[in-house]
Design an enzyme around this catalytic site. Structure first.
Site, PDB file in Angstrom:
ATOM      1  N   ASP A   1       3.730   8.508   2.541  1.00  0.00           N
ATOM      2  CA  ASP A   1       3.079   7.336   1.944  1.00  0.00           C
ATOM      3  C   ASP A   1       1.584   7.373   2.227  1.00  0.00           C
ATOM      4  OD1 ASP A   1       2.370   4.862   0.984  1.00  0.00           O
ATOM      5  OD2 ASP A   1       3.707   3.711   2.288  1.00  0.00           O
TER       6      ASP A   1
ATOM      7  N   LYS B   1      -4.730 -19.462 -14.602  1.00  0.00           N
ATOM      8  CA  LYS B   1      -5.033 -18.506 -15.667  1.00  0.00           C
ATOM      9  C   LYS B   1      -4.264 -17.200 -15.473  1.00  0.00           C
ATOM     10  CE  LYS B   1      -9.769 -19.665 -17.003  1.00  0.00           C
ATOM     11  NZ  LYS B   1     -11.157 -19.146 -16.972  1.00  0.00           N
TER      12      LYS B   1
ATOM     13  N   HIS C   1       9.611  -2.362  -1.912  1.00  0.00           N
ATOM     14  CA  HIS C   1       8.874  -2.358  -0.648  1.00  0.00           C
ATOM     15  C   HIS C   1       9.275  -3.585   0.167  1.00  0.00           C
ATOM     16  CE1 HIS C   1       5.412  -4.355   1.400  1.00  0.00           C
ATOM     17  NE2 HIS C   1       5.111  -3.153   1.835  1.00  0.00           N
TER      18      HIS C   1
ATOM     19  N   TYR D   1       3.826   5.595  11.388  1.00  0.00           N
ATOM     20  CA  TYR D   1       2.436   5.133  11.299  1.00  0.00           C
ATOM     21  C   TYR D   1       1.563   5.936  12.255  1.00  0.00           C
ATOM     22  CZ  TYR D   1       3.621   1.060   8.492  1.00  0.00           C
ATOM     23  OH  TYR D   1       4.015   0.254   7.469  1.00  0.00           O
TER      24      TYR D   1
ATOM     25  N   ASN E   1       5.395  -8.285   3.976  1.00  0.00           N
ATOM     26  CA  ASN E   1       4.302  -7.861   4.851  1.00  0.00           C
ATOM     27  C   ASN E   1       3.229  -7.174   4.024  1.00  0.00           C
ATOM     28  OD1 ASN E   1       4.402  -4.778   4.953  1.00  0.00           O
ATOM     29  ND2 ASN E   1       6.535  -5.329   5.325  1.00  0.00           N
TER      30      ASN E   1
ATOM     31  N   ASP F   1       7.651  -5.333  -4.886  1.00  0.00           N
ATOM     32  CA  ASP F   1       8.321  -6.149  -3.861  1.00  0.00           C
ATOM     33  C   ASP F   1       8.439  -7.567  -4.416  1.00  0.00           C
ATOM     34  OD1 ASP F   1       8.847  -7.824  -1.667  1.00  0.00           O
ATOM     35  OD2 ASP F   1       7.550  -6.704  -0.297  1.00  0.00           O
TER      36      ASP F   1
ATOM     37  N   GLU G   1      13.828  -0.765   1.131  1.00  0.00           N
ATOM     38  CA  GLU G   1      13.139  -0.213   2.298  1.00  0.00           C
ATOM     39  C   GLU G   1      13.677  -0.861   3.574  1.00  0.00           C
ATOM     40  OE1 GLU G   1       8.878  -0.619   2.063  1.00  0.00           O
ATOM     41  OE2 GLU G   1       8.585   0.905   3.611  1.00  0.00           O
ATOM     42  N   SER G   2      13.451  -0.219   4.711  1.00  0.00           N
ATOM     43  CA  SER G   2      13.808  -0.808   6.004  1.00  0.00           C
ATOM     44  C   SER G   2      12.790  -0.327   7.027  1.00  0.00           C
ATOM     45  CB  SER G   2      15.216  -0.335   6.392  1.00  0.00           C
ATOM     46  OG  SER G   2      15.542  -0.783   7.683  1.00  0.00           O
ATOM     47  N   TYR G   3      12.351  -1.246   7.917  1.00  0.00           N
ATOM     48  CA  TYR G   3      11.458  -0.824   8.998  1.00  0.00           C
ATOM     49  C   TYR G   3      12.155  -1.118  10.313  1.00  0.00           C
ATOM     50  CZ  TYR G   3       7.861  -2.085   5.471  1.00  0.00           C
ATOM     51  OH  TYR G   3       7.117  -2.261   4.347  1.00  0.00           O
TER      52      TYR G   3
ATOM     53  N   LYS H   1      10.556   7.761   6.329  1.00  0.00           N
ATOM     54  CA  LYS H   1       9.237   7.791   5.676  1.00  0.00           C
ATOM     55  C   LYS H   1       8.132   7.774   6.722  1.00  0.00           C
ATOM     56  CE  LYS H   1       7.314   4.235   3.159  1.00  0.00           C
ATOM     57  NZ  LYS H   1       7.439   3.302   2.035  1.00  0.00           N
ATOM     58  N   MET H   2       7.082   8.519   6.470  1.00  0.00           N
ATOM     59  CA  MET H   2       5.930   8.533   7.370  1.00  0.00           C
ATOM     60  C   MET H   2       4.634   8.366   6.571  1.00  0.00           C
ATOM     61  SD  MET H   2       5.690  12.633   8.182  1.00  0.00           S
ATOM     62  CE  MET H   2       4.001  12.640   8.797  1.00  0.00           C
ATOM     63  N   LYS H   3       3.587   7.959   7.285  1.00  0.00           N
ATOM     64  CA  LYS H   3       2.274   7.788   6.669  1.00  0.00           C
ATOM     65  C   LYS H   3       1.536   9.110   6.647  1.00  0.00           C
ATOM     66  CE  LYS H   3       2.949   3.478   6.151  1.00  0.00           C
ATOM     67  NZ  LYS H   3       3.140   2.938   4.803  1.00  0.00           N
TER      68      LYS H   3
ATOM     69  N   GLU I   1       4.107  -1.094  -4.832  1.00  0.00           N
ATOM     70  CA  GLU I   1       4.183  -2.186  -3.851  1.00  0.00           C
ATOM     71  C   GLU I   1       2.982  -3.115  -3.939  1.00  0.00           C
ATOM     72  OE1 GLU I   1       4.025   0.438  -0.219  1.00  0.00           O
ATOM     73  OE2 GLU I   1       2.503  -1.001   0.419  1.00  0.00           O
TER      74      GLU I   1
ATOM     75  N   GLU J   1       4.136   8.844  -2.105  1.00  0.00           N
ATOM     76  CA  GLU J   1       4.018   7.406  -2.420  1.00  0.00           C
ATOM     77  C   GLU J   1       2.587   6.896  -2.497  1.00  0.00           C
ATOM     78  OE1 GLU J   1       6.612   4.860  -0.124  1.00  0.00           O
ATOM     79  OE2 GLU J   1       5.135   3.236  -0.073  1.00  0.00           O
TER      80      GLU J   1
ATOM     81  N   ASN K   1      -0.611   5.035   0.974  1.00  0.00           N
ATOM     82  CA  ASN K   1      -1.186   3.687   0.913  1.00  0.00           C
ATOM     83  C   ASN K   1      -2.466   3.628   0.077  1.00  0.00           C
ATOM     84  OD1 ASN K   1       0.451   3.516   3.770  1.00  0.00           O
ATOM     85  ND2 ASN K   1       0.454   1.605   2.610  1.00  0.00           N
TER      86      ASN K   1
ATOM     87  N   ASN L   1      -2.030   2.417   8.796  1.00  0.00           N
ATOM     88  CA  ASN L   1      -1.757   3.372   7.727  1.00  0.00           C
ATOM     89  C   ASN L   1      -3.094   3.947   7.264  1.00  0.00           C
ATOM     90  OD1 ASN L   1      -2.861   1.635   5.708  1.00  0.00           O
ATOM     91  ND2 ASN L   1      -0.895   0.592   5.434  1.00  0.00           N
TER      92      ASN L   1
END
Ligand SMILES: O=C([O-])CC(=O)C(=O)O
Ligand SMILES: [Mg+2]
Length: 394
Positions: free
Chosen positions: A218, A105, A327, A160, A59, A297, A346-348, A186-188, A270, A244, A220, A25
């Protein structure tokens, strides 16, 4: 109140599974990505065998084995058994969470939230198996209205950058997602220059019959404010599904400034791993409850116990649970989405095996996936992953 026989944790197993691949990404490649897995064995016997709960860490974060082995798991194992139970003798997830977080903490959540999330997932898998219910049913009865959604919106994440991957390859990948039953993909972006990313975006919109509202992009977290606004101006006319994680996940001011200028939808969260971080996003991130999406997530962010607190916080700020689409593309969040009436999951379809994805026989239709009746999370109906999980304790 009738008292059930008290549940006891008899053994805990921990390991690591590779989920590496050649994809990239705008921030990281996944050449050495791996993932923590745990199995928690109980003294409840079914069909002659102990009931076991499984968890893994989604992930994007590497295995949290050291924290699990040195801090989280010893606290759980050494805890007075009664300190993990509710008044009926069942597992009390919030109490188990307090035990795991003893002597930690506040703030700086890092990988600690990942370690706790893995164990929290396994305890929910265990508890719902002990009640012989699929997790969504178990959760809906406890934390929802008892009427879980019977299917969940899913979008196909991929797109990706990868060595040698052409725009035609990207289009073929997206066509494959549509053939699998997804309407939204969705794409990067942000891993190339603006001109090339716009070519990639337009090529994917062509595959979507010209409908940009079915495409999410996205970043990232890659952009500074200037680049975020420049890309925002360039992509706004496409009317995308969302833009995103535009800048650093903790740069709420950047997010708020983009939200002032970009009229389309924004999604982020995420890499926010705690109630406090999520609350800061809502307080200072400029997100708009009528169009933006929160992607925290539950597996990465201290598990469902903390995610329930985040849902409470969102409610207090006037946000609907439908504005949350976690995510991670995993089964745990699928159950949570159905039970807590989130906006989806989400789904990959092509990445992060063997841990990611849903039951082997799950069917996506019109971008919705149903849930199965397998007790617990249902790792047992995901053969390749179940084999890895079983090997932890067999
Ligand atoms: O590429 C990644 O790290 C995954 C990601 O951002 C997503 O699924 O939204
Ligand atoms: Mg993302």
């Amino acid at each position: 109140m009738r008292k059930e026989p008290a549940v006891k944790i008899t053994n805990v197993y921990e390991g690591v599974v590779p989920i590496s691949s050649s994809i990239r990404n705008a921030w990281i490649d996944f050449s050495s990505m791996d993932c923590s897995i745990v199995a928690i064995e109980s003294d409840v016997i079914r069909d002659g065998k102990p009931v076991v709960g499984y968890g893994f860490n989604s992930n994007g974060r590497y295995s949290a084995g050291e924290i699990l082995r040195r801090r989280v798991l010893p606290r759980l194992i050494e805890a007075e058994p009664g300190s993990l139970l509710d008044e009926r003798g069942g597992l009390d997830h919030a109490k188990a969470w307090d035990v795991m977080m003893n002597n930690e903490k506040p703030g700086g959540h890092g990988e600690r939230s990942v370690a706790v999330g893995v164990v929290d997932m396994a305890l929910f898998d265990l508890a719902s198996k002990i009640e012989d219910k699929p997790l969504y049913q178990y959760l809906s009865e406890r934390y929802g209205d008892g009427q879980p959604d019977d299917s969940v919106f899913v979008y196909a994440a991929g797109g990706y950058y990868a060595p040698g991957k052409t725009v035609t390859d990207l289009q073929d990948e997206m066509r494959g997602f549509l053939d699998l039953g997804y309407d939204v993909v969705k794409m990067k972006i942000g891993g190339a220059d603006l001109a090339e990313d716009l070519r990639r975006i337009e090529a994917v919109i062509d595959v979507l019959d010209g409908d940009g509202s079915r495409l999410a992009v996205d970043v990232n977290g890659r952009f500074d404010l200037h680049t975020a606004l420049e890309y925002g101006r360039a992509i706004e006319p496409y009317g995308l599904f969302w833009y995103e994680e535009i800048g650093d996940p903790l740069d709420y001011h950047l997010n708020a400034t983009v939200a002032e200028h970009y009229t389309g939808s924004i999604a982020t969260g995420e890499n926010l791993f705690s109630l406090q971080d999520a609350r800061n996003l809502i307080r200072y991130g400029g997100l708009r409850p009528d169009r933006d999406t929160i992607q925290v997530d539950p597996a990465l962010s201290y598990g469902l116990v903390e995610y329930l607190r985040i849902q409470d916080m969102l409610r207090q700020h006037g946000w609907s649970s439908r504005r949350c689409i976690p995510h991670g593309g995993h089964q745990f969040s699928l159950h949570i989405a159905a039970a807590l009436k989130l906006g989806g999951n989400e789904s990959y379809p092509g990445e992060f095996q063997p841990t990611g994805g849903f039951a082997d026989d799950a069917v996506v239709e019109k971008s919705r996936v149903g849930l199965t009746d397998t007790p617990g999370i249902g790792f047992e109906s995901k053969a390749a992953f179940y084999k890895v999980l079983r090997a932890l304790h067999d």
